[in-house]
Design an enzyme around this catalytic site. Structure first.
Site, PDB file in Angstrom:
ATOM      1  N   GLU A   1      -9.752   3.058  -5.384  1.00 13.33           N
ATOM      2  CA  GLU A   1      -9.262   4.386  -5.047  1.00 13.33           C
ATOM      3  C   GLU A   1      -8.033   4.797  -5.860  1.00 13.33           C
ATOM      4  O   GLU A   1      -6.977   5.074  -5.305  1.00 13.33           O
ATOM      5  CB  GLU A   1      -8.947   4.437  -3.553  1.00 13.33           C
TER       6      GLU A   1
ATOM      7  N   HIS B   1      -2.708   3.201  -4.761  1.00 14.18           N
ATOM      8  CA  HIS B   1      -2.137   2.606  -3.538  1.00 14.18           C
ATOM      9  C   HIS B   1      -0.721   2.089  -3.778  1.00 14.18           C
ATOM     10  O   HIS B   1      -0.333   1.059  -3.227  1.00 14.18           O
ATOM     11  CB  HIS B   1      -3.052   1.490  -3.006  1.00 14.18           C
TER      12      HIS B   1
ATOM     13  N   ASP C   1       0.859  -1.194   0.000  1.00 16.54           N
ATOM     14  CA  ASP C   1       0.000   0.000   0.000  1.00 16.54           C
ATOM     15  C   ASP C   1       0.892   1.239   0.000  1.00 16.54           C
ATOM     16  O   ASP C   1       2.123   1.131   0.021  1.00 16.54           O
ATOM     17  CB  ASP C   1      -0.983  -0.017   1.184  1.00 16.54           C
TER      18      ASP C   1
HETATM   19  C1  ACM Z   1     -10.917  -0.036   0.398  1.00 12.22           C
HETATM   20  O1  ACM Z   1     -11.354  -0.004   1.567  1.00 12.22           O
HETATM   21  N1  ACM Z   1     -10.206   0.966  -0.083  1.00 12.22           N
HETATM   22  C2  ACM Z   1     -11.167  -1.159  -0.450  1.00 12.22           C
END
Ligand code: ACM
Ligand code: ZN
Length: 558
Positions: A345, A279, A209
């Site tokens: 995201e 991410h 991440d």
């Molecule tokens: C998430 O909680 N961004 C999948």
């Protein structure tokens, strides 16, 4: 009436036993009461009991040589050590053997089991070792909690019973985010233990991440030298304050193998997540040339939470080579067929400005940046498919169109879930309304290592993955997942404080589904929490035990 008579009978036995325990050890009598979570589908208790002692033998009567039978037997021995301080002996046997008998029965569904207790036997039957393992989890919870860790038990008396059980959903998963806060190998193993006790069969391991890259990749050693370290961490929910303390950690490939093997011993499949193309800030801090801002931009491993706009440059050919090389090493470590490739995201701001990304959109005839994301996901899906793997992605991957073979993880946006549904995709349900177990578990949000809105345990328990679906659509639902994100939970004590017992509630959604009863669940939890205590697993949601949970827990950070 019958049940009461059995209770009186067993109570008398208990008194007799206590009177006669002397220095030969205690006798513990299990009540003829179903205390198991998730609740078995069908069960009856009857008169009589089986007496389990340290001399009881575990018989492998699986004459058809079920694969992984050795794992079931070893697990049974491990649990018996919890009860008697020593492992029970094992022998090859047949269905008539006296003792604990593990039996193959092809007529029982894949993950189901039958558990029958008579005067002479505890028989666990299943068509697979996995089914037998779930029968063992039930046996574990039928043994009274006060036997656990005791070293003076001479006899455990189990009431005669017949249990026929199988799960409603095929996919029963827990996610652990080891990227925001690193969890040690032992902590990860305890998370797997928690899944297994609740008959979970899948572990979603979130290991890359923005805030940290946590898996060794031999071809790219800098990913862990640089990408696993952040210079400090924001305090609270993106306040202006930082702790000024460097933070890091990663798993070597040997450690990953150890975790995957441990999970396999507990009949848990591991799905790793390589979260892309967003991410990825930790990877960009390592290799800035992979980002739209280019090699000279001073990317850093992210030190705060929330969504980063710094994402992989979809117009740069090198990212595909990079991702495929990383995945090649990961596939060696993670044998399970399914691979999670993120997709959530991923802001499109940089792609809109980036000449390379815009050139890619033109060259591929794509409509917009959403289709560009689909191009990235499709490229990686094809690569993984060519290696016999199937992909799972967060629901945002439907935005620019998605292949029918991708499995969609629904977490937030109903409209995207609807697109996936209409497209015919298989789906995993973990909406943040019910399944984000990092979200507050009590109304007092101050003292919890959590975030978001309040998800009371009865709300988690009431989750219906089939809500609003037609019978045909229901077939697309593969299963249910509970998520332990770790922005605010710094260690496993904090993770489990948020995760348990809400995960128990969701395990009942995934396994039992139809026969749920929250009051009865709370009654059964009073027994299961004693096992949590024994295993040293912290837990919250104390309101179901009539306790004030916020008084006895203060998180490391808030
Ligand atoms: C998430 O909680 N961004 C999948
Ligand atoms: Zn770009």
């Amino acid at each position: 009436m019958k049940k009461n008579m059995i209770r009186i009978f067993l109570g008398c036995l208990m008194i007799t036993a206590l009177m006669s325990c002397g220095n030969k050890g205690r006798t513990v009598v299990a009540e003829a009461e179903m205390n198991v979570v998730p609740l078995p589908v069908e069960y009856t208790f009857s008169e009589g009991e089986f007496t389990m002692t340290p001399s009881t033998v575990i018989y492998d009567a699986s004459t058809t040589d079920l694969p992984d039978m050795d794992k079931v037997i070893k697990a049974c021995q491990r649990y018996s050590k919890d009860w008697f301080g020593k492992e029970l002996a094992t022998k090859k046997g047949n269905g008539d053997s006296k003792g604990i008998v593990l039996l193959a029965d092809v007529a029982i569904p894949q993950e189901g089991y039958h558990l029958t207790v008579t005067k002479d036997q505890v028989v666990i039957a299943g068509s697979t070792a996995r089914g037998l393992f779930y029968g063992l989890q039930t046996l574990r919870q039928l043994v009274p909690a006060d036997c656990y860790g005791a070293t003076d038990i001479a006899k455990i008396m189990l009431p005669a019973a017949s249990i026929k059980d199988e799960p409603k959903f095929e996919y029963r998963c827990g996610l652990l985010d080891a990227a925001r806060h690193f969890m040690t190998v032992d902590e990860v193993k305890s998370f797997i233990d928690i899944l297994a006790l609740h008959k979970g069969n899948t572990f979603h391991f979130h290991i890359t991440d923005d805030q940290g890259w946590r898996i060794e990749i031999k071809k790219y050693p800098e990913l862990t030298q640089i990408g696993s370290q952040r210079k400090e961490t924001v305090i609270g929910h993106n306040t202006p304050e930082y702790d000024g303390t460097p933070y890091g950690g990663f798993y070597t490939q040997d450690e990953i193998k150890e975790i995957v093997a441990y999970a396999a011993d507990n009949f848990v499949n591991v799905i790793p997540e390589l979260d892309l193309p967003g991410h990825m800030q930790a990877a960009l801090a390592t290799y800035p040339r992979l980002g739209c801002r280019g090699a000279d931009y001073p990317y850093e491993v992210r030190t705060k939470w929330g969504v980063s706009k710094e994402v992989l440059c979809a117009g740069n050919d090198e990212i595909y080579e990079f991702l495929e090389n990383v995945l090649t090493e990961m596939m060696e470590l993670f044998p399970y067929k399914y691979f999670h490739i993120g997709g959530d995201e991923c802001p499109k701001d940089e792609w809109k400005e980036c000449p390379k990304c815009q050139a890619r959109i033109k060259a591929e005839g794509l409509k917009d940046e959403f289709e560009l994301q689909t191009f990235v996901m499709d490229t990686i899906e094809k690569f993984l498919n060519a290696h016999g793997r199937e992909i799972i992605g967060w629901e945002e991957i439907v935005q620019g169109g998605v292949s029918k073979t991708a499995i969609i993880m629904h977490w937030r946006y109903d409209d995207m879930a609807n697109i996936a549904m209409e497209n015919g995709n298989r789906m995993i349900m973990c909406p943040l309304s019910h399944c984000y177990l990092d979200y507050f578990q009590s109304p007092d949000s101050i003292k919890q290592p959590g975030y978001g809105h309040y998800i009371p345990i009865d709300t988690a328990y009431s989750f219906d993955p089939y809500k609003g679906l037609t019978d045909d659509q229901k077939k697309q639902i593969w299963g249910v997942q509970s998520n332990a994100w770790t922005e605010y939970a710094c260690n496993m004590d904090e993770v489990t404080y948020m995760f348990l017992p809400r995960y128990a509630a969701l395990s009942e959604v995934a396994w039992t589904y139809d026969k749920r009863d929250f009051a009865d669940f709370c009654r059964r939890m009073a027994s299961l929490r004693k096992l949590y205590d024994y295993y040293g697993w912290n837990y919250g949601s104390r309101q179901i035990f009539g306790e004030d949970e916020t008084l006895d827990y203060t998180p490391v950070k808030r």
